[in-house]
Motif scaffolding. Structure first.
Motif, PDB file in Angstrom:
ATOM      1  N   ILE A  99       0.838  -1.202   0.000  1.00  0.00           N
ATOM      2  CA  ILE A  99       0.000   0.000   0.000  1.00  0.00           C
ATOM      3  C   ILE A  99       0.872   1.250   0.000  1.00  0.00           C
ATOM      4  N   SER A 100       0.309   2.331  -0.451  1.00  0.00           N
ATOM      5  CA  SER A 100       1.027   3.594  -0.545  1.00  0.00           C
ATOM      6  C   SER A 100       1.171   4.241   0.826  1.00  0.00           C
ATOM      7  N   GLY A 101       2.218   5.038   0.980  1.00  0.00           N
ATOM      8  CA  GLY A 101       2.396   5.801   2.208  1.00  0.00           C
ATOM      9  C   GLY A 101       1.504   7.017   2.289  1.00  0.00           C
ATOM     10  N   PHE A 102       0.754   7.291   1.241  1.00  0.00           N
ATOM     11  CA  PHE A 102      -0.117   8.464   1.178  1.00  0.00           C
ATOM     12  C   PHE A 102      -1.521   8.027   0.737  1.00  0.00           C
ATOM     13  N   PRO A 103      -2.552   8.813   1.055  1.00  0.00           N
ATOM     14  CA  PRO A 103      -3.888   8.497   0.542  1.00  0.00           C
ATOM     15  C   PRO A 103      -3.897   8.421  -0.987  1.00  0.00           C
ATOM     16  N   LYS A 104      -4.646   7.471  -1.498  1.00  0.00           N
ATOM     17  CA  LYS A 104      -4.615   7.185  -2.933  1.00  0.00           C
ATOM     18  C   LYS A 104      -5.987   6.689  -3.357  1.00  0.00           C
ATOM     19  N   ARG A 105      -6.600   7.355  -4.306  1.00  0.00           N
ATOM     20  CA  ARG A 105      -8.003   7.083  -4.624  1.00  0.00           C
ATOM     21  C   ARG A 105      -8.253   5.661  -5.107  1.00  0.00           C
ATOM     22  N   ASN A 106      -7.310   5.104  -5.860  1.00  0.00           N
ATOM     23  CA  ASN A 106      -7.562   3.750  -6.370  1.00  0.00           C
ATOM     24  C   ASN A 106      -7.206   2.664  -5.354  1.00  0.00           C
ATOM     25  N   GLU A 107      -6.810   3.077  -4.148  1.00  0.00           N
ATOM     26  CA  GLU A 107      -6.498   2.106  -3.096  1.00  0.00           C
ATOM     27  C   GLU A 107      -7.695   1.858  -2.181  1.00  0.00           C
ATOM     28  N   SER A 108      -8.509   2.897  -1.961  1.00  0.00           N
ATOM     29  CA  SER A 108      -9.649   2.752  -1.048  1.00  0.00           C
ATOM     30  C   SER A 108     -10.666   3.848  -1.309  1.00  0.00           C
ATOM     31  N   GLU A 109     -11.946   3.496  -1.153  1.00  0.00           N
ATOM     32  CA  GLU A 109     -12.992   4.509  -1.305  1.00  0.00           C
ATOM     33  C   GLU A 109     -12.937   5.528  -0.172  1.00  0.00           C
ATOM     34  N   TYR A 110     -12.241   5.204   0.907  1.00  0.00           N
ATOM     35  CA  TYR A 110     -12.079   6.144   2.014  1.00  0.00           C
ATOM     36  C   TYR A 110     -11.024   7.206   1.715  1.00  0.00           C
ATOM     37  N   ASP A 111     -10.177   6.937   0.730  1.00  0.00           N
ATOM     38  CA  ASP A 111      -9.191   7.924   0.280  1.00  0.00           C
ATOM     39  C   ASP A 111      -9.841   8.742  -0.832  1.00  0.00           C
TER      40      ASP A 111
END
Length: 590
Positions: A99-111
């Protein structure tokens, strides 16, 4: 021993099953979880420890992800990730394919918004709030969490200025801990400090002047107070700002006491908090330290030299000059545009400004580079740190675009030294007052020459070097990736057939040497630690085409997609510019 609460939480829906009285225990468990994993896997520690209580309160009170939450910069989002479905994979944070160290839209709907650079959250959340209003979603909440260092940036003020005249339901949470990576600076920081101790008069509230309802300041580690305040604000219409006071590194003694070091401390002992010592004796220097010590040495003998950095005195090593010459070295805060134009103003008055900015952050001041510096041909010296692939910080932080975005600007000299000594001599040459602006790019991390403090030598602008002569294939490299080439050639049995040329200057090119190379070798390989499109290799192809050369030219560099996170070595290998991949390409062409 009390039953673990965190073990039963995967998503905010699980969090909401807890009573308010259980949340302090959860905060302790969550803090310990972050500490234990970052201690061995590394990453951003202090910022995440400072928002443990806030993260729990936000997901407890609001209906995420339906309610939209944006974390400015995002290096404080580890607790958010853990509570939003990524607890079991959090140990892969910042690793290749993890996982990325930063919020990332394609990683989670919460980002809800991808971040990595500062001061974008208010504009983004306002855009979302306007969209909700247009769609008739009047009950949806929109929250941005921004730090006191980030809110001082121009873009944050642009967002506040616009939001204040919109009838939108947004909540800006000002997480005030008096530090970004380095301590916050500037008049706004002093204003916020006064607000903490109740000095400011209510009639002189800068936030209320922008038509925001101001709440606070409150203790950002006091869960009951946070919960009550957020519940109240959820039912308060219009733009509002909550000012909370937090401690970066909260809950780990060393991280609280040494906030700069523990921003991203590397490996440490999770039980004691002590850093795991590194034996750096005899190692070559970090490139930023070569810059930092060299500019100080130059400034001692040239009173016109000044240094400028936007919020990165430690990371860039301008701190050495700031400590000895505080009146000639300036941290301007997270304000890259201002940093560049400030340097331009200084240059008009005969000063010699060294403006040191990470490559990925200089992107934020592109118009100022063109309009305020290059158009007026002012001799500003851009020291571009973290150029090339930087590793675990990933796509938001790789400095791979600077060659391409500077290469097209008239009057701009673009240089990439091969090693520490050449960097030192480039800085010296630039200090002699060139007739044009110059950009000197160098990577994150250490070089390969321990004894780098050699006497200064002036470098001829636009001159390339022959490192090795051959007769069949010529490798033309720029920057420190030259070392990868040297290692690659040492592993090839027929390396005598391969020439190696170092182009310290990407612009202007050494057209005389380039012509000789194109006449001598049938096959050319260009190598750069930057994007291929518009980069050094593109300049070589353009020259060959314009002068009717028919050589086979192979360009190696960063391909036309965003490179994610991993070690520098792993990512260079993916891009084909590791020593192993260079050797493989050469053998295929022989």
């Amino acid at each position: 021993m009390a039953q673990s609460l965190l073990s039963n939480i995967q998503y905010p829906s699980d969090l909401k099953k807890l009573s308010r009285d259980q949340l302090p225990q959860l905060a302790k468990e969550l803090r310990d979880f972050v500490i234990n994993i970052v201690a061995t896997k590394e990453g951003h520690l202090g910022a995440s420890l400072g928002v443990i209580e806030l993260t729990i309160a936000l997901h407890y009170i609001f209906d995420t992800p339906s309610d939209l939450l944006v974390w400015d910069v995002g290096h404080q989002a580890y607790p958010h990730k853990i509570l939003t479905g990524r607890k079991d994979v959090f140990h892969t944070n910042r690793q290749l394919n993890g996982i990325s160290g930063f919020p990332k839209r394609n990683e989670s709907e919460y980002d809800t918004f991808g971040v990595g650079h500062s001061s974008t959250s208010i504009s983004a959340i306002l855009g979302m709030a306007i969209a909700s209003k247009l769609k008739g979603n009047s009950k949806k909440q929109h929250i941005a969490v921004i730090g006191d260092a980030s809110i001082a940036s121009g873009m944050a003020f642009e967002g506040l200025n616009h939001a204040g005249v919109t009838d939108t339901n947004i909540l800006v949470i000002l997480n005030d801990n008096a530090i970004g990576i380095d301590p916050s600076v500037g008049a706004l920081k002093e204003y916020l400090t006064k607000a903490q101790v109740g000095v400011k008069p209510r009639t002189n509230n800068i936030i209320e002047s922008l038509n925001f309802n101001y709440f606070g300041p409150i203790d950002g580690h006091d869960l009951p107070s946070l919960l009550d305040t957020l519940e109240k604000l959820k039912n308060t219409s219009g733009p509002k700002l909550l000012h909370i006071i937090t401690t970066k590194g909260k809950g780990l003694k060393q991280a609280e006491e040494n906030q700069i070091k523990y921003h991203a401390p590397g490996k440490f002992d999770a039980s004691t908090g002590d850093l795991i010592p590194k034996n750096n004796n005899g190692l070559p220097p970090k490139f930023q330290d070569v810059f930092g010590h060299t500019i100080l040495e130059l400034a001692r003998s040239n009173e016109n030299i000044v240094g400028i950095t936007p919020a990165m005195p430690t990371g860039s090593s301008l701190k050495y000059m700031m400590e000895e010459m505080p009146d000639r070295a300036f941290d301007v805060g997270i304000a890259e545009q201002h940093a560049v134009t400030l340097a331009a103003g200084m240059a008009t008055q005969g000063l010699v400004p060294f403006c040191t900015i990470y490559s990925t952050f200089l992107q934020r001041a592109y118009d100022q580079v063109i309009h305020d510096v290059a158009l007026q041909n002012l001799p500003v010296i851009f020291c571009i740190d973290r150029a090339g692939i930087v590793g675990a910080d990933g796509a938001t932080h790789h400095g791979v675009f600077d060659i391409a975005y500077l290469n097209c600007i008239p009057n701009m000299i673009v240089a990439a030294p091969s090693d520490e000594i050449e960097l030192r001599n480039l800085l010296y040459t630039a200090s002699l007052k060139l007739e044009h602006p110059i950009a000197i790019r160098y990577p994150r991390g250490r070089g390969h020459i321990p004894n780098w403090k050699t006497p200064f030598k002036s470098i001829e602008i636009g001159k390339a070097k022959q490192f090795k002569k051959g007769d069949e294939i010529a490798i033309m490299s720029t920057g420190t990736v030259a070392h990868n080439v040297v290692v690659a050639l040492a592993s090839i049995a027929s390396e005598k057939r391969i020439g190696h040329y170092h182009f310290c200057f990407i612009k202007p090119l050494d057209t005389q040497m380039l012509t000789e190379i194109l006449k001598t070798y049938s096959t050319i390989i260009t190598i750069e630690d930057g994007v291929i499109n518009g980069g050094f290799g593109s300049s070589i192809i353009d020259f060959a085409n314009q002068n009717d050369f028919k050589n086979k030219i192979v360009t190696l560099g960063v391909p036309d997609y965003f490179i994610q996170h991993g070690t520098v070595e792993e990512l260079q290998d993916i891009c084909g510019i590791s020593s192993e991949k260079i050797a493989k390409t050469v053998k295929k062409l022989l």
